[in-house]
Design a protein around this motif. Structure first.
Motif, PDB file in Angstrom:
ATOM      1  N   GLU A   1       0.800  -1.226   0.000  1.00 32.35           N
ATOM      2  CA  GLU A   1       0.000   0.000   0.000  1.00 32.35           C
ATOM      3  C   GLU A   1       0.832   1.276   0.000  1.00 32.35           C
ATOM      4  O   GLU A   1       0.448   2.279  -0.614  1.00 32.35           O
ATOM      5  CB  GLU A   1      -0.928  -0.008   1.219  1.00 32.35           C
ATOM      6  CG  GLU A   1      -2.004  -1.096   1.148  1.00 32.35           C
ATOM      7  CD  GLU A   1      -2.674  -1.349   2.491  1.00 32.35           C
ATOM      8  OE1 GLU A   1      -2.394  -0.588   3.449  1.00 32.35           O
ATOM      9  OE2 GLU A   1      -3.463  -2.308   2.580  1.00 32.35           O
ATOM     10  N   LYS A   2       1.981   1.248   0.662  1.00 31.00           N
ATOM     11  CA  LYS A   2       2.788   2.467   0.824  1.00 31.00           C
ATOM     12  C   LYS A   2       4.017   2.509  -0.083  1.00 31.00           C
ATOM     13  O   LYS A   2       4.457   3.588  -0.489  1.00 31.00           O
ATOM     14  CB  LYS A   2       3.254   2.604   2.281  1.00 31.00           C
ATOM     15  CG  LYS A   2       2.138   2.598   3.313  1.00 31.00           C
ATOM     16  CD  LYS A   2       1.248   3.825   3.210  1.00 31.00           C
ATOM     17  CE  LYS A   2       0.234   3.857   4.348  1.00 31.00           C
ATOM     18  NZ  LYS A   2      -0.677   5.017   4.237  1.00 31.00           N
ATOM     19  N   ALA A   3       4.587   1.335  -0.392  1.00 30.83           N
ATOM     20  CA  ALA A   3       5.799   1.311  -1.216  1.00 30.83           C
ATOM     21  C   ALA A   3       5.553   0.735  -2.601  1.00 30.83           C
ATOM     22  O   ALA A   3       6.460   0.713  -3.436  1.00 30.83           O
ATOM     23  CB  ALA A   3       6.894   0.502  -0.502  1.00 30.83           C
ATOM     24  N   ASN A   4       4.322   0.271  -2.836  1.00 28.65           N
ATOM     25  CA  ASN A   4       3.967  -0.327  -4.130  1.00 28.65           C
ATOM     26  C   ASN A   4       4.869  -1.506  -4.485  1.00 28.65           C
ATOM     27  O   ASN A   4       5.318  -1.657  -5.633  1.00 28.65           O
ATOM     28  CB  ASN A   4       4.007   0.720  -5.250  1.00 28.65           C
ATOM     29  CG  ASN A   4       2.981   1.816  -5.059  1.00 28.65           C
ATOM     30  OD1 ASN A   4       2.006   1.644  -4.327  1.00 28.65           O
ATOM     31  ND2 ASN A   4       3.205   2.956  -5.684  1.00 28.65           N
ATOM     32  N   VAL A   5       5.121  -2.358  -3.484  1.00 22.67           N
ATOM     33  CA  VAL A   5       5.906  -3.570  -3.677  1.00 22.67           C
ATOM     34  C   VAL A   5       5.113  -4.751  -3.115  1.00 22.67           C
ATOM     35  O   VAL A   5       4.658  -4.716  -1.964  1.00 22.67           O
ATOM     36  CB  VAL A   5       7.276  -3.497  -2.968  1.00 22.67           C
ATOM     37  CG1 VAL A   5       8.045  -4.801  -3.144  1.00 22.67           C
ATOM     38  CG2 VAL A   5       8.101  -2.336  -3.516  1.00 22.67           C
ATOM     39  N   ALA A   6       4.943  -5.787  -3.923  1.00 16.41           N
ATOM     40  CA  ALA A   6       4.184  -6.969  -3.506  1.00 16.41           C
ATOM     41  C   ALA A   6       5.138  -8.084  -3.088  1.00 16.41           C
ATOM     42  O   ALA A   6       5.964  -8.534  -3.885  1.00 16.41           O
ATOM     43  CB  ALA A   6       3.285  -7.452  -4.631  1.00 16.41           C
TER      44      ALA A   6
END
Length: 397
Positions: free
Chosen positions: A355-360
């Protein structure tokens, strides 16, 4: 409406890896630049010679039902592969072709388990193992495979887990999610224990070709005839041949076990895709050089990812010897407040990174080990560099 649905089906936990991927894809569809480390599949196209074999099968009209256990050409190609790669002698009646290795595992557990039978599973485990055991009315029993032991079983822990209900043990080498690889000596100890206690071994070897650093894959079934009779070898085309969507799993076992598995499959899916089967014959029998090319990229990515993770404050990891995943230890981050978010567990960290770093990433809780997150390096080096930079910047602002 309040439906009276199956209690067994309701007890099955959804796949967290697929959930994370779906959420990341939904964000991407909204134009958000998400770096995904959740992938459980190679980011390479299916090799050209295999594609052409599939097209040829369509053009020749090989698009009808086949025998439930698979076309004889593929079963013979599988026998040749097991002999060539693993020193295992199987005949076509020892082989069952299914719709992916996951389907092969489901057939295996359904064939050997009675209600209440226990199956020992290494923790961390692939997310579907306990659910597949439960679907077959078995009871999954976690045995912790600690990081200090390279995420492998210790024999004393297996002895402690053994009961009069123990029916099988799962062996996954190379492992998803840890990338661990068992040595011959370690496999011999497990084999001796299984034979002594008459325990089935479900040996998931789907990542066998993706092994690095001069490590050698050894199938536990190849050690001697006694353990071979107790072992169900699970393999397939998805990982080594970049054929995840073609859905071909291959099981090899004693013909009495394969017969039961085949009966089950005949009433569920019947045969695997005919087109995929013909393409798989070419995969197993044709040019294998594409695997070595993939491995070169995986080694380069793995080495970079491991070094970079170990340079990020709060994270650490061991270097995996196979597959294409890294389990990053996050225990130093638990209980900390990061960017206004308290990290209580791996799910919290995975959610906030997305949600905050756009990393899954995939939370370790999905694999039974909450002190970790799993990152896949089955993505480009550019994505790996950018994604790890984002994680570092988020954790250490």
């Amino acid at each position: 409406m309040n439906f009276n649905l199956s209690e067994k089906a309701k007890s099955i936990t959804p796949s967290v890896t697929l959930e994370i991927t779906a959420k990341a894809n939904e964000m991407k569809s909204r134009g958000i630049d998400v770096i995904g480390f959740g992938a459980g599949e190679p980011d390479f196209n299916t090799p050209k010679n295999i594609q052409e074999a599939g097209i040829k099968a369509i053009e020749k009209g090989n698009t009808r039902y086949t025998a439930t256990p698979g076309i004889i050409e593929l079963k013979k190609a599988a026998c040749d592969k097991f002999k060539r790669d693993n020193g295992l002698e199987y005949k076509p009646n020892n082989i069952l072709v299914s719709s992916g290795a996951k389907h092969s595992l489901y057939n295996a557990f359904s064939a050997i388990l009675n209600p209440g039978d226990e199956v020992i599973i290494p923790n961390p485990f692939w997310v579907s193992y306990p659910e597949l055991v439960k679907l077959a009315d078995g009871v999954p029993v976690d045995v912790e495979a600690k990081e200090e032991n390279d995420f492998k079983y210790k024999m004393e822990d297996l002895e402690k887990a053994l009961t009069d209900k123990t029916k099988a043990i799962i062996l996954n080498s190379p492992s998803n999610p840890t990338g661990t690889v068992y040595s011959k000596e370690e496999l011999e100890a497990i084999a001796d224990w299984a034979v002594k206690n008459n325990i089935f071994v479900v040996s998931d070897e789907i990542y066998e070709k993706l092994i690095y650093d001069n490590e050698k894959h050894i199938s536990i079934a190849s050690l001697n005839n006694k353990i071979k009779d107790l072992t169900i070898v699970i393999n397939g085309m998805s990982k080594a041949y970049a054929m995840t969507g073609w859905r071909i799993g291959i099981a090899a076992a004693h013909e009495n076990i394969i017969k039961i598995m085949t009966n089950l499959q005949s009433h569920t899916t019947s045969n695997a895709s005919s087109i995929s089967q013909y393409a798989s014959v070419e995969g197993l029998s044709g040019d294998q050089s594409v695997i070595e090319e993939m491995k070169k990229h995986f080694v380069e990515r793995r080495n970079f990812m491991v070094d970079r993770i170990n340079s990020i404050e709060g994270l650490s990891c061991k270097k995996p010897k196979g597959a294409f995943y890294v389990m990053a230890n996050i225990s130093k981050l638990k209980g900390k407040e990061i960017n206004g978010q308290t990290i209580e567990n791996s799910v919290d960290l995975a959610n906030v990174l997305l949600e905050k770093a756009n990393v899954a990433v995939v939370p370790g809780l999905a694999f039974g080990s909450d002190d970790y997150i799993r990152l896949s390096y089955a993505t480009s080096m550019d994505n790996i560099k950018e994604g790890l930079n984002r994680i570092d910047q988020f954790l250490n602002v």
